[in-house]
Motif scaffolding. Structure first.
Motif, PDB file in Angstrom:
ATOM      1  N   VAL A  10       0.841  -1.203   0.000  1.00  0.00           N
ATOM      2  CA  VAL A  10       0.000   0.000   0.000  1.00  0.00           C
ATOM      3  C   VAL A  10       0.877   1.254   0.000  1.00  0.00           C
ATOM      4  CG1 VAL A  10      -1.769   1.288   1.294  1.00  0.00           C
ATOM      5  CG2 VAL A  10      -1.842  -1.201   1.223  1.00  0.00           C
ATOM      6  N   VAL A  11       1.903   1.231   0.861  1.00  0.00           N
ATOM      7  CA  VAL A  11       2.694   2.447   1.089  1.00  0.00           C
ATOM      8  C   VAL A  11       3.696   2.703  -0.043  1.00  0.00           C
ATOM      9  CG1 VAL A  11       4.409   3.485   2.626  1.00  0.00           C
ATOM     10  CG2 VAL A  11       2.385   2.413   3.584  1.00  0.00           C
ATOM     11  N   THR A  12       4.345   1.644  -0.557  1.00  0.00           N
ATOM     12  CA  THR A  12       5.419   1.827  -1.543  1.00  0.00           C
ATOM     13  C   THR A  12       4.973   2.611  -2.787  1.00  0.00           C
ATOM     14  OG1 THR A  12       6.392  -0.193  -0.733  1.00  0.00           O
ATOM     15  CG2 THR A  12       7.258   0.639  -2.819  1.00  0.00           C
ATOM     16  N   PRO A  13       3.860   2.250  -3.448  1.00  0.00           N
ATOM     17  CA  PRO A  13       3.491   3.030  -4.643  1.00  0.00           C
ATOM     18  C   PRO A  13       3.186   4.491  -4.325  1.00  0.00           C
ATOM     19  CG  PRO A  13       1.960   1.186  -4.311  1.00  0.00           C
ATOM     20  CD  PRO A  13       2.939   1.136  -3.212  1.00  0.00           C
ATOM     21  N   LEU A  14       2.552   4.720  -3.167  1.00  0.00           N
ATOM     22  CA  LEU A  14       2.240   6.107  -2.795  1.00  0.00           C
ATOM     23  C   LEU A  14       3.529   6.894  -2.558  1.00  0.00           C
ATOM     24  CD1 LEU A  14      -0.717   5.484  -0.304  1.00  0.00           C
ATOM     25  CD2 LEU A  14      -0.876   6.571  -2.537  1.00  0.00           C
ATOM     26  N   ALA A  15       4.474   6.243  -1.856  1.00  0.00           N
ATOM     27  CA  ALA A  15       5.752   6.910  -1.571  1.00  0.00           C
ATOM     28  C   ALA A  15       6.502   7.189  -2.866  1.00  0.00           C
ATOM     29  CB  ALA A  15       6.580   6.043  -0.630  1.00  0.00           C
ATOM     30  N   CYS A  17       5.197   7.736  -5.774  1.00  0.00           N
ATOM     31  CA  CYS A  17       4.529   8.869  -6.434  1.00  0.00           C
ATOM     32  C   CYS A  17       4.922  10.189  -5.769  1.00  0.00           C
ATOM     33  CB  CYS A  17       3.017   8.700  -6.382  1.00  0.00           C
ATOM     34  SG  CYS A  17       2.435   7.391  -7.432  1.00  0.00           S
ATOM     35  N   MET A  18       5.165  10.143  -4.454  1.00  0.00           N
ATOM     36  CA  MET A  18       5.588  11.373  -3.759  1.00  0.00           C
ATOM     37  C   MET A  18       6.915  11.865  -4.308  1.00  0.00           C
ATOM     38  SD  MET A  18       4.475  10.859   0.207  1.00  0.00           S
ATOM     39  CE  MET A  18       4.813  12.522   0.714  1.00  0.00           C
ATOM     40  N   ILE A  19       7.801  10.931  -4.609  1.00  0.00           N
ATOM     41  CA  ILE A  19       9.093  11.317  -5.190  1.00  0.00           C
ATOM     42  C   ILE A  19       8.874  11.965  -6.563  1.00  0.00           C
ATOM     43  CG2 ILE A  19      11.251  10.367  -6.153  1.00  0.00           C
ATOM     44  CD1 ILE A  19      11.328  10.460  -3.154  1.00  0.00           C
ATOM     45  N   TYR A  20       7.943  11.396  -7.336  1.00  0.00           N
ATOM     46  CA  TYR A  20       7.653  11.942  -8.666  1.00  0.00           C
ATOM     47  C   TYR A  20       7.134  13.384  -8.533  1.00  0.00           C
ATOM     48  CZ  TYR A  20       5.604  12.535 -13.260  1.00  0.00           C
ATOM     49  OH  TYR A  20       5.275  13.029 -14.482  1.00  0.00           O
ATOM     50  N   THR A  21       6.214  13.586  -7.577  1.00  0.00           N
ATOM     51  CA  THR A  21       5.685  14.952  -7.392  1.00  0.00           C
ATOM     52  C   THR A  21       6.778  15.907  -6.895  1.00  0.00           C
ATOM     53  OG1 THR A  21       4.919  14.329  -5.195  1.00  0.00           O
ATOM     54  CG2 THR A  21       3.269  14.319  -6.946  1.00  0.00           C
ATOM     55  N   ALA A  22       7.735  15.358  -6.150  1.00  0.00           N
ATOM     56  CA  ALA A  22       8.841  16.200  -5.664  1.00  0.00           C
ATOM     57  C   ALA A  22       9.612  16.781  -6.845  1.00  0.00           C
ATOM     58  CB  ALA A  22       9.759  15.379  -4.774  1.00  0.00           C
ATOM     59  N   PHE A  23       9.854  15.931  -7.859  1.00  0.00           N
ATOM     60  CA  PHE A  23      10.507  16.410  -9.087  1.00  0.00           C
ATOM     61  C   PHE A  23       9.735  17.573  -9.689  1.00  0.00           C
ATOM     62  CE2 PHE A  23      13.052  12.493  -9.782  1.00  0.00           C
ATOM     63  CZ  PHE A  23      14.211  13.110 -10.194  1.00  0.00           C
ATOM     64  N   MET A  24       8.416  17.374  -9.767  1.00  0.00           N
ATOM     65  CA  MET A  24       7.559  18.399 -10.382  1.00  0.00           C
ATOM     66  C   MET A  24       7.630  19.704  -9.589  1.00  0.00           C
ATOM     67  SD  MET A  24       5.813  16.594 -12.735  1.00  0.00           S
ATOM     68  CE  MET A  24       4.147  17.071 -12.972  1.00  0.00           C
ATOM     69  N   ILE A  25       7.551  19.591  -8.259  1.00  0.00           N
ATOM     70  CA  ILE A  25       7.561  20.804  -7.422  1.00  0.00           C
ATOM     71  C   ILE A  25       8.857  21.573  -7.634  1.00  0.00           C
ATOM     72  CG2 ILE A  25       7.587  21.677  -5.037  1.00  0.00           C
ATOM     73  CD1 ILE A  25       5.884  19.222  -4.273  1.00  0.00           C
ATOM     74  N   GLN A  41       1.158  16.095  -3.954  1.00  0.00           N
ATOM     75  CA  GLN A  41       2.058  15.412  -3.006  1.00  0.00           C
ATOM     76  C   GLN A  41       1.411  15.314  -1.618  1.00  0.00           C
ATOM     77  OE1 GLN A  41       5.801  17.192  -1.305  1.00  0.00           O
ATOM     78  NE2 GLN A  41       6.717  15.745  -2.745  1.00  0.00           N
ATOM     79  N   ALA A  42       0.743  16.390  -1.222  1.00  0.00           N
ATOM     80  CA  ALA A  42       0.070  16.394   0.091  1.00  0.00           C
ATOM     81  C   ALA A  42      -1.041  15.348   0.118  1.00  0.00           C
ATOM     82  CB  ALA A  42      -0.471  17.781   0.388  1.00  0.00           C
ATOM     83  N   LEU A  43      -1.748  15.215  -1.009  1.00  0.00           N
ATOM     84  CA  LEU A  43      -2.807  14.196  -1.083  1.00  0.00           C
ATOM     85  C   LEU A  43      -2.208  12.792  -0.939  1.00  0.00           C
ATOM     86  CD1 LEU A  43      -5.456  15.078  -3.799  1.00  0.00           C
ATOM     87  CD2 LEU A  43      -5.882  14.261  -1.490  1.00  0.00           C
ATOM     88  N   LEU A  44      -1.059  12.587  -1.567  1.00  0.00           N
ATOM     89  CA  LEU A  44      -0.382  11.286  -1.456  1.00  0.00           C
ATOM     90  C   LEU A  44       0.039  11.022  -0.002  1.00  0.00           C
ATOM     91  CD1 LEU A  44       1.762  11.516  -4.696  1.00  0.00           C
ATOM     92  CD2 LEU A  44      -0.008   9.815  -4.239  1.00  0.00           C
ATOM     93  N   LEU A  45       0.497  12.100   0.653  1.00  0.00           N
ATOM     94  CA  LEU A  45       0.896  11.967   2.064  1.00  0.00           C
ATOM     95  C   LEU A  45      -0.309  11.532   2.907  1.00  0.00           C
ATOM     96  CD1 LEU A  45       3.302  12.557   4.078  1.00  0.00           C
ATOM     97  CD2 LEU A  45       2.286  14.791   4.422  1.00  0.00           C
ATOM     98  N   VAL A  46      -1.442  12.168   2.634  1.00  0.00           N
ATOM     99  CA  VAL A  46      -2.675  11.782   3.336  1.00  0.00           C
ATOM    100  C   VAL A  46      -2.986  10.309   3.038  1.00  0.00           C
ATOM    101  CG1 VAL A  46      -5.175  12.199   3.481  1.00  0.00           C
ATOM    102  CG2 VAL A  46      -3.601  14.128   3.356  1.00  0.00           C
ATOM    103  N   GLY A  47      -2.760   9.905   1.780  1.00  0.00           N
ATOM    104  CA  GLY A  47      -2.991   8.512   1.391  1.00  0.00           C
ATOM    105  C   GLY A  47      -2.104   7.554   2.173  1.00  0.00           C
ATOM    106  N   GLY A 128       7.818  -2.620   6.158  1.00  0.00           N
ATOM    107  CA  GLY A 128       6.776  -1.957   5.368  1.00  0.00           C
ATOM    108  C   GLY A 128       6.856  -0.444   5.412  1.00  0.00           C
ATOM    109  N   LEU A 129       7.473   0.091   6.454  1.00  0.00           N
ATOM    110  CA  LEU A 129       7.528   1.548   6.593  1.00  0.00           C
ATOM    111  C   LEU A 129       8.912   2.122   6.323  1.00  0.00           C
ATOM    112  CD1 LEU A 129       5.327   2.173   9.760  1.00  0.00           C
ATOM    113  CD2 LEU A 129       4.738   2.573   7.391  1.00  0.00           C
ATOM    114  N   LYS A 130       9.872   1.234   6.130  1.00  0.00           N
ATOM    115  CA  LYS A 130      11.251   1.693   5.936  1.00  0.00           C
ATOM    116  C   LYS A 130      11.351   2.647   4.734  1.00  0.00           C
ATOM    117  CE  LYS A 130      15.679   0.498   7.181  1.00  0.00           C
ATOM    118  NZ  LYS A 130      16.204   0.087   8.467  1.00  0.00           N
ATOM    119  N   ILE A 131      10.576   2.365   3.711  1.00  0.00           N
ATOM    120  CA  ILE A 131      10.632   3.217   2.514  1.00  0.00           C
ATOM    121  C   ILE A 131      10.221   4.656   2.838  1.00  0.00           C
ATOM    122  CG2 ILE A 131       8.278   2.651   1.709  1.00  0.00           C
ATOM    123  CD1 ILE A 131       9.500   2.745  -1.154  1.00  0.00           C
ATOM    124  N   CYS A 132       9.333   4.807   3.816  1.00  0.00           N
ATOM    125  CA  CYS A 132       8.887   6.161   4.199  1.00  0.00           C
ATOM    126  C   CYS A 132      10.063   6.989   4.714  1.00  0.00           C
ATOM    127  CB  CYS A 132       7.810   6.092   5.277  1.00  0.00           C
ATOM    128  SG  CYS A 132       6.279   5.428   4.673  1.00  0.00           S
TER     129      CYS A 132
END
Lengths: 221, 483
Positions: A10-15, A17-25, A41-47, A128-132
């Motif tokens: 659950v967490v890995t794909p969201l995380a 995507c957060m990196i992808y949005t970081a590039f955009m920002i 990115q904030a929405l992904l964080l909420v996710g 499971g949370l190490k990627i965060c």
């Protein structure tokens, strides 16, 4: 916290995507698009928070996801868009480092962030949370890079929001048991800091006619 | 009852005063209200100082808020400096808004923010919760940023921008470290309050893995070090101090910067000797760098406020050096922070008086011929700042030298002090005793008496504490559990 093996899925794909949005920002030159990327990115964080709450059955994270949604998906983007509208500047000044080398720097910072997340003996971080942790370090480093290499004061404010996302993710993973008042206090402070940066940006634009922080150089040390 | 006064009624009264001033505007009624509240808070701080000296500790709200010797010292310094700055502001700000063509109605924002600064500083002092303390340290930054750019011209905006960006990013690092240490302790003890409260931290910090402890404490030191103005995180400091209105410079240079060190003291008091040894090289390096860079940077400055700002960098270095040698060094560092706060505020107010009279802060000389009291006051403040007896700073400068346990560190410390002493005294001797200036550059013939008495009061306090150093020294020893 009991971490289910499916949490990683659950967490890995969201995380990621957060990196992808970081590039955009960091790399988008249009300030409004940068603000939208931040909102995503904030929405992904909420996710991520909701994912942890549901999969790991950790009720604390429902509160974390609600406060993050309110502050980061609603209030902060609204403030940023208000400031962009107020100064009537859509495009940021050319940054110190051009696009291609800048992407190289971003990639290097992401690699360092993930390496630190993997190697440091952080508590709580189950597989499971190490990627965060890696994502948290990467977001923070990219935010610091962006704040120091971008000339536009509004872009610097968005970069601070970016750093704040990294810290928020880390706090959620590491200090999720802290009382809710602590989290609210920290979030309120962060919103005030961003509001202050945006307010000062509008005043700077009014006084010197530009958002370029590099033009603020009359004081010598 | 005492615990409610210390942790609820006093901060609430300050907060409500700030709101009232903003809502009602700055007028005769709110002026009297502010003056009365500031006097009451100062009276309370004296009482708290005496209570702490007699060994009384007050806590409330499940020990989230605490009044101990360290907070008593900080509250005493804060309330005295805030009171003096408020009284000074009444006349100074009238002239400031006239010169900078700021509408007089904006003064309500100024006084409201000044009072809010006192509220946040008070809360920093009584916070026993590491996250809460962080939040209030961050809040002091945001409020004082608005005070720094009260004039809203290019230089003040530049100073405010640097101050805001560096401090919020830096304090983010402190938040990282706090969360890291908290979560580790929670995982070992299973109690959500143990890693949170400083009273427990001293015993629980032992459970930390060495790498986590070093990483956590160093990120905390970097974060609060930015706020304290330690080299190399000091870039914001000379600009913010020099561009702010003088009473704000006095508050910034003393207790607002001091709250960064207050936070470091809270953490340092909780460290085990092993963790202390790990972070000692870092503190030693930034401390020495601050002493030398602060002293050397004074030489090329023209603006008197920038000279004093770099002297602050040097003094922050002395405090960092003291922390390296616990427990006595830590006690001396606490004492040095207290002394520096009072004397630096006095020096900034004295420079503010010259600015009031001459309309500038640079290229001043021979001031003592025109203004014997102001010139002498400025020179005395600078002498006190450099640790000259009989002012109380002498004991903390000497005390730092006495706790240093290695010859080469002592030698470097002495050289650093000498550089700064020569740089600062030479420049300020010229300002006081140099060639007399012409009458034509005077913009205000006379300084209001309260503006002269304000810095004298602060200087006199350090003189009394220097001549009768016992209570302050006892309280500083008590902060570190000695005596």
């Amino acid at each position: 916290m009991m971490v289910s093996p499916s949490l990683e899925y659950v967490v890995t794909p969201l995380a990621a995507c957060m990196i992808y949005t970081a590039f955009m920002i960091v790399e988008l030159r249009n300030l409004r698009f940068s603000a939208y990327a931040y909102m995503a990115q904030a929405l992904l964080l909420v996710g991520v928070f909701l994912g942890i709450a549901v999969v790991a059955n950790e009720p604390h994270f429902y509160v974390w996801s609600f406060t993050a949604f309110l502050s980061k998906v609603v209030v902060v983007p609204w403030l940023v868009l208000w400031a962009i509208g107020k100064v009537k500047v859509e495009r940021e000044e050319e940054p110190l480092i051009p696009l291609v080398p800048s992407i190289g720097v971003d990639l290097a910072l992401i690699a360092i962030g993930f390496w630190l997340g993997e190697t440091l003996p952080m508590p709580v971080v189950e597989p499971g949370l190490k990627i965060c942790m890696g994502v948290s370090f990467a977001l923070t480093f990219m935010g610091i890079y962006s704040i120091s290499s971008r000339r536009s004061t509004i872009k610097q404010a968005i970069s601070f929001c970016h750093i704040e996302n990294g810290i928020h993710l880390m706090l959620a993973v590491l200090a999720f048991t802290s009382p809710v008042t602590v989290e609210l206090g920290i979030l309120t402070d962060a919103i005030f800091a961003i509001a202050m940066m945006l307010y000062l940006s509008t005043v700077i634009k009014k006084v010197i006619g530009s958002l370029n922080s590099f033009e603020l150089s009359s004081l010598r040390w | 009852m005492l615990s409610l006064i210390a942790t609820l009624y006093v901060p609430l009264a300050i907060f409500l005063t700030s709101v009232t001033v903003y809502l009602m505007g700055f007028n005769r009624t709110t002026k009297y209200l502010m003056t009365a509240v500031y006097f009451c808070v100062f009276g309370w701080s004296v009482f708290a100082f005496i209570l702490a000296w007699r060994g009384v500790k007050i806590s409330s709200f499940h020990s989230e808020l605490l009044l101990d010797p360290l907070s008593a010292i900080f509250i005493f310094a804060t309330s005295l400096i805030m009171l003096v700055s408020l009284l000074y502001s009444y006349d100074y700000m009238k002239e400031y808004v006239r010169i900078h063509r700021i509408p007089e109605r904006n003064l309500r924002t100024y006084y409201s923010l000044l009072t809010l600064t006192m509220f946040t500083l008070y809360m920093v002092a009584v916070s026993n919760n590491s996250f809460l303390m962080w939040a209030f340290v961050e809040a002091t930054t945001m409020i004082t940023v608005l005070l720094v750019c009260f004039g809203k011209y290019e230089q003040t905006l530049e100073a405010a921008w640097k101050y805001l960006v560096l401090c919020v990013v830096g304090l983010g690092s402190a938040l990282y470290g706090t969360a890291l240490i908290y979560s580790y302790i929670f995982n070992v003890t299973g109690d959500p309050y143990r890693g949170l409260l400083f009273t427990y931290l001293a015993s629980d910090i032992r459970v930390l893995a060495p790498t986590v402890a070093a990483l956590g404490i160093i990120t905390i030191l970097i974060g609060y070090g930015v706020k304290a103005g330690l080299v190399p995180m000091h870039w914001w400091l000379p600009d913010a101090y020099s561009e702010a209105p003088s009473p704000v410079s006095a508050v910034l240079s003393s207790v607002v910067t001091g709250c960064g060190f207050f936070a470091i003291f809270r953490w340092a008091l909780a460290l085990t000797p092993a963790i202390h040894e790990m972070v000692k090289p870092f503190l030693l390096a930034v401390g020495m760098a601050s002493i030398f860079l602060g002293g050397l940077s004074i030489v090329r400055q023209v603006d008197l406020k920038r000279m004093l700002a770099y002297s602050s960098v040097e003094n922050m270095g002395i405090i960092a050096l003291g922390i390296c040698f616990p427990p006595l060094g830590l006690a001396v560092a606490i004492m040095h922070l207290f002394n520096h706060s009072l004397i630096k505020a006095s020096a900034f107010l004295a420079v503010g008086n010259l600015e009031y009279r001459y309309g500038r802060r640079g290229e001043l000389h021979g001031v003592i011929s025109d203004l014997p009291v102001l010139g002498a006051l400025l020179l005395m403040s600078v002498l006190a700042l450099e640790g000259t007896p009989p002012f109380s700073m002498f004991f903390s400068v000497l005390g730092t030298a006495m706790v240093i346990d290695k010859g080469w560190i002592l030698a470097l410390y002495a050289i650093g002090l000498l550089v700064s002493f020569v740089a600062l005294i030479t420049r300020f001797m010229e300002v006081s005793w140099g060639r007399r200036m012409g009458k034509e550059i005077v913009i205000n013939e006379k300084c209001p008496s309260i503006m002269i008495w304000a810095p004298i009061l602060l200087l006199a306090t350090t003189l009394v504490l220097g001549l009768y150093v016992g209570p302050l020294m006892d309280l500083c020893w008590r902060c570190v559990g000695v005596g």
